[in-house]
Design an enzyme around this catalytic site. Structure first.
Site, short mmCIF file in Angstrom:
data_model
loop_
_atom_site.label_atom_id
_atom_site.label_comp_id
_atom_site.label_asym_id
_atom_site.label_seq_id
_atom_site.Cartn_x
_atom_site.Cartn_y
_atom_site.Cartn_z
N SER A 260 0.80 -1.22 -0.05
CA SER A 260 -0.09 -0.13 -0.09
C SER A 260 0.74 1.26 0.08
CB SER A 260 -0.73 0.07 1.14
OG SER A 260 -0.23 -0.15 2.50
N SER B 97 -15.78 25.99 -26.46
CA SER B 97 -16.03 24.65 -27.15
C SER B 97 -14.92 24.63 -28.34
CB SER B 97 -17.45 24.57 -27.76
OG SER B 97 -17.38 23.74 -28.87
N LYS C 266 -19.74 29.31 -28.05
CA LYS C 266 -20.13 28.68 -26.57
C LYS C 266 -19.36 29.00 -25.38
CE LYS C 266 -22.39 25.49 -25.76
NZ LYS C 266 -22.29 24.11 -25.86
N ASN D 54 -19.11 27.50 -21.50
CA ASN D 54 -19.87 26.36 -20.84
C ASN D 54 -19.57 26.56 -19.31
OD1 ASN D 54 -20.60 25.08 -23.06
ND2 ASN D 54 -18.73 24.22 -23.53
N TYR E 141 -9.06 -7.31 12.68
CA TYR E 141 -8.24 -6.72 11.46
C TYR E 141 -8.25 -7.71 10.49
CZ TYR E 141 -5.04 -4.73 8.30
OH TYR E 141 -4.52 -4.14 7.11
N LYS F 167 -8.05 3.40 2.62
CA LYS F 167 -7.50 4.77 2.31
C LYS F 167 -7.51 5.29 1.02
CE LYS F 167 -4.03 2.71 5.36
NZ LYS F 167 -4.86 1.66 5.28
N1 ARG Z 1 -1.14 -1.37 5.44
C1 ARG Z 1 -2.00 -1.97 6.26
C2 ARG Z 1 -3.30 -1.46 6.17
O1 ARG Z 1 -3.32 -0.36 5.86
C3 ARG Z 1 -1.23 -2.00 7.75
C4 ARG Z 1 -1.73 -2.98 8.71
C5 ARG Z 1 -1.22 -4.29 8.13
N2 ARG Z 1 -1.46 -5.14 9.32
C6 ARG Z 1 -1.39 -6.43 9.04
N3 ARG Z 1 -1.58 -7.13 10.02
N4 ARG Z 1 -1.07 -6.95 7.83
O2 ARG Z 1 -4.31 -1.90 6.86
#
Ligand code: ARG
Length: 453
Positions: free
Chosen positions: A20, A274, A280, A282, A314, A322
């Protein structure tokens, strides 16, 4: 990071899917802030020495500077912002970096970072929203004497002040700001110390962490703390509703700036041309207020869909919180200043609005006239309806129907009905709190200004 147990490297394409960092690097400032507080808490619990604390704090500052200056170089092993910061910290300060994660999990870490990010975002959104509110007030004050048709069902309904229409959006935005502030109250809860899910075993002082990081309180349940993202869902709802308000303002201005209405003209700085049709102009900015709101609704829907059906606690699905969050923030950041600029600079055509008023819009006032002469409202409504029909049959405007025609419909009609057909008078009769009477609108604006102070 967890290599000990594994005998093979990760598949490359899985590594890409799993990582990520390409989007969550944006959390670097809050991640480092939370790590600084955590290092201090470790020292307070005598889990690291003061020399080690100083080394960690110094190293974290250097990592932060690298991010801030753009000098940070990501490595393929940087799965997310948390591992990236820790890896770089290790390179800068050596083995002591390995102590920072004592008793901490990325699960409580990411929940903490995201809460800090949402709290910061909410406070930084207040100013672009209030700037748009200020633009609405300024425009209203510049055109306090302008009358326009008010619409229901997009049909001309009753005359109102242009300022009254515009100020309607002020109050929507006022509630949007309130909602965001309310969201911040629930986001201001510290997850750090929840560990992976069961709580920190090493005696970390969570109250201390909360104070250091500015959280109002600590989470009551470690499983909940690492599992839920309801504070992001709330933020995304607030963002979506704010977007819906901007979208409706955009749609009104798309209509009002068309030749068919001609009520307002957008400044060239906030309009486009345009490539084919030279004539035009817009209202793209307003169309984008409408269109970008589609994304905001999508961001909310994405997160709710991710959360629905997730077992506690989790799960990696939560990493999907995100991108919608960042997308919503970026969308609002792009949209709000443009809306404020477009409102501030748009030209208002009082004559066109005036010309769009027709006497039939005073039919309600005519019914009120009969009510003041003792006719029950339902009956008055029917009688005025008859007058409208009669005027249509005679091919005249309601105001021009002869008095004897009126009196044939109801004897209560007298020569003074001509006073009813006066738009300014119709407005002046609505000097009630929240009404469109000029004094009521002035009072409304005064109240709005006070709110912004
Ligand atoms: N990059 C992960 C997230 O955004 C962080 C948490 C990862 N935790 C795990 N147990 N793999 O959720």
């Amino acid at each position: 990071m967890w290599g000990g147990r594994f005998s093979k490297p990760m598949d490359d394409r899985f590594a890409y899917l799993n990582a990520s960092f390409r989007f969550d690097w944006r959390l670097y400032a809050v991640d480092i802030r939370a790590s600084r507080a955590y290092a201090r808490a470790l020292a307070r619990a005598n889990l690291i020495s003061t020399t080690e604390l100083d080394a960690l704090l110094d190293g974290l500052t250097r990592v932060e500077q690298e991010f801030a200056s753009g000098a940070f170089v990501a490595q393929p092993s940087d799965e997310d912002i948390h591992t990236a910061v820790e890896r770089r910290l290790g390179e800068l300060v050596g083995a002591v970096a390995g102590k920072l994660h004592t008793g901490r999990s990325r699960n409580d870490q990411v929940a903490t970072d995201t809460r800090l990010f949402v709290l910061e975002t909410i406070s930084h959104l207040q100013s672009p929203i209030s700037n748009l509110q200020r633009a609405l007030i300024e425009k209203s004050e510049q055109h306090l004497d302008v009358l326009m048709p008010g619409y229901t069902h997009l049909q001309r309904a009753q005359p109102i002040l242009f300022a009254h229409w515009l100020m309607a959006y002020f109050w929507m935005l006022a509630r949007d700001r309130e909602r965001l502030a309310d969201c911040a109250r629930r986001a201001s809860v510290l997850p750090l110390g929840a560990g992976a899910l069961a709580g920190n075993a090493l005696g970390i002082d969570r109250e201390f962490l909360a104070r250091e990081l500015g959280f109002a309180r600590v989470s009551e349940n470690s499983v909940d703390a690492v599992s839920d993202r309801d504070f992001i869902a709330e933020f995304l709802f607030d963002a979506a509703l704010l977007g819906v308000h901007l979208s409706r303002l955009g749609e009104d201005i798309v209509l009002y700036s068309s030749a068919e209405f001609g009520f307002v003209t957008l400044d060239d700085a906030y309009a486009t041309g345009s490539s084919l049709m030279p004539q035009k102009k817009n209202p793209d900015a307003m169309e984008l207020a409408r269109g970008k709101t589609g994304r905001l609704l999508g961001d909310l829907t994405t997160l709710l869909t991710v959360l629905k059906g997730l077992p506690l606690s989790y799960n990696k699905d939560l990493q999907e919180d995100k991108e919608p969050l960042f997308d919503a923030v970026d969308t609002l950041d792009a949209l709000l200043p443009v809306m404020a600029g477009a409102i501030r600079t748009m030209r208002v055509h009082a004559d066109k609005m005036r010309a769009a008023l027709d006497a039939a819009m005073l039919a309600t006032d005519l019914a009120d006239y009969l009510v003041r002469r003792g006719v029950p409202f339902r009956e008055a409504h029917r009688l005025v309806g008859e007058a409208v029909k009669r005027a249509e049959a005679c091919g005249v405007m309601l105001a021009d129907l002869p008095l004897d025609e009126y009196q044939r419909i109801a004897p209560q009609f007298a020569a003074d009905i001509k006073d009813v057909f006066d738009f300014a008078r119709a407005l002046a009769s609505r000097e009630i709190i929240g009404g469109t009477g000029p004094n009521a609108v002035r009072a409304q604006i005064a109240q709005a200004k006070q709110m912004l102070e």
